[in-house]
Design an enzyme around this catalytic site. Structure first.
Site, PDB file in Angstrom:
ATOM      1  CB  CYS A 114      -1.014   0.255   0.907  1.00 16.78           C
ATOM      2  SG  CYS A 114      -1.738  -1.225   1.170  1.00 16.78           S
ATOM      3  CG  HIS A 405      -5.957   1.053   0.371  1.00 14.46           C
ATOM      4  ND1 HIS A 405      -5.818   1.122  -0.578  1.00 14.46           N
ATOM      5  CD2 HIS A 405      -5.872   0.244   0.920  1.00 14.46           C
ATOM      6  CE1 HIS A 405      -4.143   1.029  -0.456  1.00 14.46           C
ATOM      7  NE2 HIS A 405      -5.162  -0.089   0.384  1.00 14.46           N
ATOM      8  CB  CYS A 436      -0.420   0.984   7.490  1.00 12.72           C
ATOM      9  SG  CYS A 436      -2.266   1.143   6.957  1.00 12.72           S
TER      10      CYS A 436
END
Length: 450
Positions: A114, A405, A436
């Protein structure tokens, strides 16, 4: 002088060659010129026919069009995808070759789960500051709709033996080893190889450890949707998003969500009566791509391009989540204090904060950790608590819970959003990004409007 965009034709579509300025003179500054992304779409929905490469190319062409870079050769394009087909050895280079950029623009794939988009921006900005390049593009793309499927290990062995066999008898012998179970496709695993837990399951353990309630998570998630909806209504994303396939805004956005609706959702992560995490307070995995244009400040000013904010510094951290001593998604809690200390800043010195909303609980546990004296002293080696932040300065236009996301696209989305917000506040406004990532890693960066 710069060897990128040399001559007077940089905004007329003619090719410009890559290179760098001489490594002399005043310190170089890497700035965010602007960003572009496609609206994030629900998985297996509006972008079902698009590959990850298609989405990255669409975002790239939108960025090129926005800043008049058709035919331009930039210093480098760095991007990546978490879910990538094995046949795409260089996703980013293929996207460049399919875009309106000059085909001699170098490109590289990067991947840090990510944190990919932000890590790519750090890579490009460092090259700019070192004088290796004057301009570049960074970001990423991911598509749940284009999830690569692999064959089983058994089928792979049979196919390799079949291909290598020289005779019909040998080929038949190879095929004879095939078992029905070998024919089942293998989907990419979103679980941690070391623990066998998904991000959600891992976060559920951290959520319980820090005592983050369901009500707090739902309230936070509702706020993300309302803030993103307000930003869309205000036209904030008009110069950050290019419609794609008829999609004009993020499809996961639920402006009509309520606390009552969120409270009615079943638990999806965690077990037992104390489990608190639902689909409503977790970011949806969807399809999208996001990129930012970075440049050396003077290079941008000479071309009358916007100069939104400079990238001040960045930090990457990791945690030992395997032993259970730390949560999988808690690495940014460690990266940020180191980043602040190196720049002589406190947590309260920032004007805006962008903390990636992998889950509402991820944000809330990170904030709780920074407020906890024992954690800060024992885990972060600080003299005391890092402190609190003003919630009115946090993710002011919503974030991943509402937008969605697409793993590698998140960093580019957040970076472009924060740079524009800081520029609107005026020179000197500073902001923090905290993302994160799988593998117990975290990426953080400080931006400052100039």
């Amino acid at each position: 002088m710069s060897s990128e965009h040399t001559g007077s034709s940089e905004h007329t579509g003619s090719s410009q060659h890559a290179g760098s300025s001489a490594r002399t003179g005043p310190p170089r500054t890497a700035v965010v010129v602007g960003g572009n992304r496609v609206p994030f779409a629900r998985a297996r929905g509006s972008y079902a026919q698009d590959s990850t490469q298609d989405l990255l190319t669409a975002a790239l062409d939108g960025l090129v069009a926005r800043f008049g870079l058709a035919g331009a050769c930039l210093g480098e394009v760095a991007a990546g995808a978490v879910l990538k087909h094995g046949t795409l050895l260089n996703l980013t280079r293929e996207a460049v070759l399919g875009s309106a950029l000059a085909h001699d623009t170098p490109a590289v794939d990067l991947q840090q789960a990510c944190g990919t988009g932000l890590e790519a921006a750090i890579y490009i900005s460092n090259k700019i500051r070192l004088g290796q390049i004057d301009s570049g593009i960074a970001g990423g793309a991911d598509s749940i709709s284009d999830t690569p499927l692999e064959v089983s290990a058994g089928l792979q062995r049979v196919l390799l033996r079949f291909t290598a066999a020289k005779t019909t008898q040998a080929k038949l012998a190879a095929l004879a080893e095939l078992r029905p179970r070998d024919l089942a496709p293998v989907a990419p695993q979103v679980t941690e190889p070391r623990t066998g837990l998904s991000m959600g399951e891992s976060q559920a353990l951290t959520t319980a450890r820090w005592g983050i309630t369901r009500a707090a998570q739902d309230e936070y998630a509702l706020g993300s949707h309302r803030k993103l909806a307000a930003a869309w209504e205000a036209g904030f994303f008009d110069d950050l998003v290019t419609p794609h396939r008829g999609v004009t805004r993020d499809e996961s956005l639920r402006p009509d969500s309520t606390l009552e609706k969120l409270a009615s959702l079943p638990i999806v992560f965690g077990k037992g009566p104390g489990a608190t995490m639902t689909a409503g307070n977790s970011s949806p995995l969807n399809d999208g791509a996001a990129l930012v244009l970075l440049a050396e400040e003077q290079w941008a000013r000479e071309r009358h391009l916007p100069v939104l904010a400079r990238i001040v510094d960045a930090e990457v951290a990791s945690v030992d989540f395997v032993s259970g001593g730390e949560g999988l998604l808690m690495a940014p809690a460690r990266a940020v204090p180191r980043l602040l200390a190196r720049n002589g800043m406190t947590l309260q010195d920032l004007d805006l904060y962008e903390i990636h909303e992998a889950f509402a609980a991820t944000v809330l546990t990170t904030l709780a950790a920074w407020q906890d004296e024992t954690y800060c002293r024992d885990a972060l080696r600080l003299p005391g608590a890092l402190g609190t932040i003003d919630p009115e300065k946090l993710n002011v236009n919503g974030s991943s819970l509402a937008a969605g996301h697409p793993f590698a696209a998140t960093g580019g989305r957040i970076l472009a959003t924060l740079a524009k917000l800081l520029a609107a506040r005026g020179p000197g406004a500073r902001g923090l990004i905290s993302i994160c990532a799988a593998g117990g890693q975290g990426v953080a960066a400080i931006l400052e409007a100039i």
